[in-house]
Design an enzyme around this catalytic site. Sequence first.
Site, mmCIF file in Angstrom:
data_model
loop_
_atom_site.group_PDB
_atom_site.id
_atom_site.type_symbol
_atom_site.label_atom_id
_atom_site.label_comp_id
_atom_site.label_asym_id
_atom_site.label_seq_id
_atom_site.Cartn_x
_atom_site.Cartn_y
_atom_site.Cartn_z
ATOM 1 N N ASN A 73 -14.314 -37.109 41.392
ATOM 2 C CA ASN A 73 -15.418 -36.282 40.938
ATOM 3 C C ASN A 73 -14.848 -35.201 40.031
ATOM 4 O O ASN A 73 -13.892 -34.514 40.411
ATOM 5 C CB ASN A 73 -16.146 -35.659 42.126
ATOM 6 C CG ASN A 73 -16.798 -36.704 43.012
ATOM 7 O OD1 ASN A 73 -17.383 -37.663 42.512
ATOM 8 N ND2 ASN A 73 -16.695 -36.552 44.312
ATOM 9 N N HIS A 127 -8.315 -34.249 42.935
ATOM 10 C CA HIS A 127 -8.089 -35.134 44.089
ATOM 11 C C HIS A 127 -8.705 -36.489 43.806
ATOM 12 O O HIS A 127 -9.797 -36.587 43.251
ATOM 13 C CB HIS A 127 -8.646 -34.527 45.370
ATOM 14 C CG HIS A 127 -10.062 -34.033 45.263
ATOM 15 N ND1 HIS A 127 -10.380 -32.831 44.681
ATOM 16 C CD2 HIS A 127 -11.234 -34.589 45.648
ATOM 17 C CE1 HIS A 127 -11.700 -32.661 44.719
ATOM 18 N NE2 HIS A 127 -12.234 -33.725 45.301
HETATM 19 P P1 5GP Z 1 -15.215 -33.423 45.961
HETATM 20 O O1 5GP Z 1 -16.699 -33.383 46.208
HETATM 21 O O2 5GP Z 1 -14.694 -32.139 45.359
HETATM 22 O O3 5GP Z 1 -14.777 -34.653 45.211
HETATM 23 O O4 5GP Z 1 -14.559 -33.634 47.382
HETATM 24 C C1 5GP Z 1 -14.002 -32.643 48.156
HETATM 25 C C2 5GP Z 1 -13.668 -33.312 49.473
HETATM 26 O O5 5GP Z 1 -12.797 -32.463 50.185
HETATM 27 C C3 5GP Z 1 -14.886 -33.562 50.361
HETATM 28 O O6 5GP Z 1 -14.970 -34.960 50.623
HETATM 29 C C4 5GP Z 1 -14.592 -32.753 51.616
HETATM 30 O O7 5GP Z 1 -14.973 -33.416 52.804
HETATM 31 C C5 5GP Z 1 -13.091 -32.554 51.549
HETATM 32 N N1 5GP Z 1 -12.628 -31.304 52.123
HETATM 33 C C6 5GP Z 1 -13.109 -30.056 51.872
HETATM 34 N N2 5GP Z 1 -12.413 -29.137 52.569
HETATM 35 C C7 5GP Z 1 -11.468 -29.826 53.270
HETATM 36 C C8 5GP Z 1 -10.430 -29.420 54.184
HETATM 37 O O8 5GP Z 1 -10.238 -28.239 54.486
HETATM 38 N N3 5GP Z 1 -9.668 -30.413 54.719
HETATM 39 C C9 5GP Z 1 -9.839 -31.723 54.389
HETATM 40 N N4 5GP Z 1 -9.021 -32.619 54.970
HETATM 41 N N5 5GP Z 1 -10.795 -32.138 53.534
HETATM 42 C C10 5GP Z 1 -11.592 -31.197 52.984
#
Ligand code: 5GP
Length: 118
Positions: A88, A101
């Site tokens: 994303n 990520h």
């Molecule tokens: P995005 O929407 O930015 O692509 O995804 C961020 C991801 O990070 C989400 O799937 C969320 O569940 C994960 N995430 C957010 N905070 C943390 C955290 O503190 N630890 C872990 N392991 N995952 C996280």
Amino acid sequence: MSAPDCIFCKIIRGEIPSRKVFEDKDIFAFHDINPLAPVHFMIIPKQHVASLADCDASHEGILGRILAAAPRLAREQGSTDGFRVIINAGRVGRQEVYHLHVHVIGGPDVLGPMLKRN
Ligand code: 5GP
Ligand code: ZN
């Protein structure tokens, strides 16, 4: 470079706990806290890069290393017959955490559709 207030930089530094999948000198992989499938981990660069939307040719090396690690890590986590990679990026991509990520999502069963129509 590590960013002091970035949550994924804090995970790399061990200041926030995570379930680590893999680490080498350049990349770190850990399970998503809110998994969308039986296998759901993220691979990130150790260097703070905010978003794929900010990447250019200077990031080819790290992007290649992240993607090249995905198949082996996915297999090791139990996604033995394929998986999905999602990045994303930015507002339109609904990126929530601004440290680049790569989501690796899979498991034994076929996943749902890639996107629902708006
Ligand atoms: P995005 O929407 O930015 O692509 O995804 C961020 C991801 O990070 C989400 O799937 C969320 O569940 C994960 N995430 C957010 N905070 C943390 C955290 O503190 N630890 C872990 N392991 N995952 C996280
Ligand atoms: Zn960061």
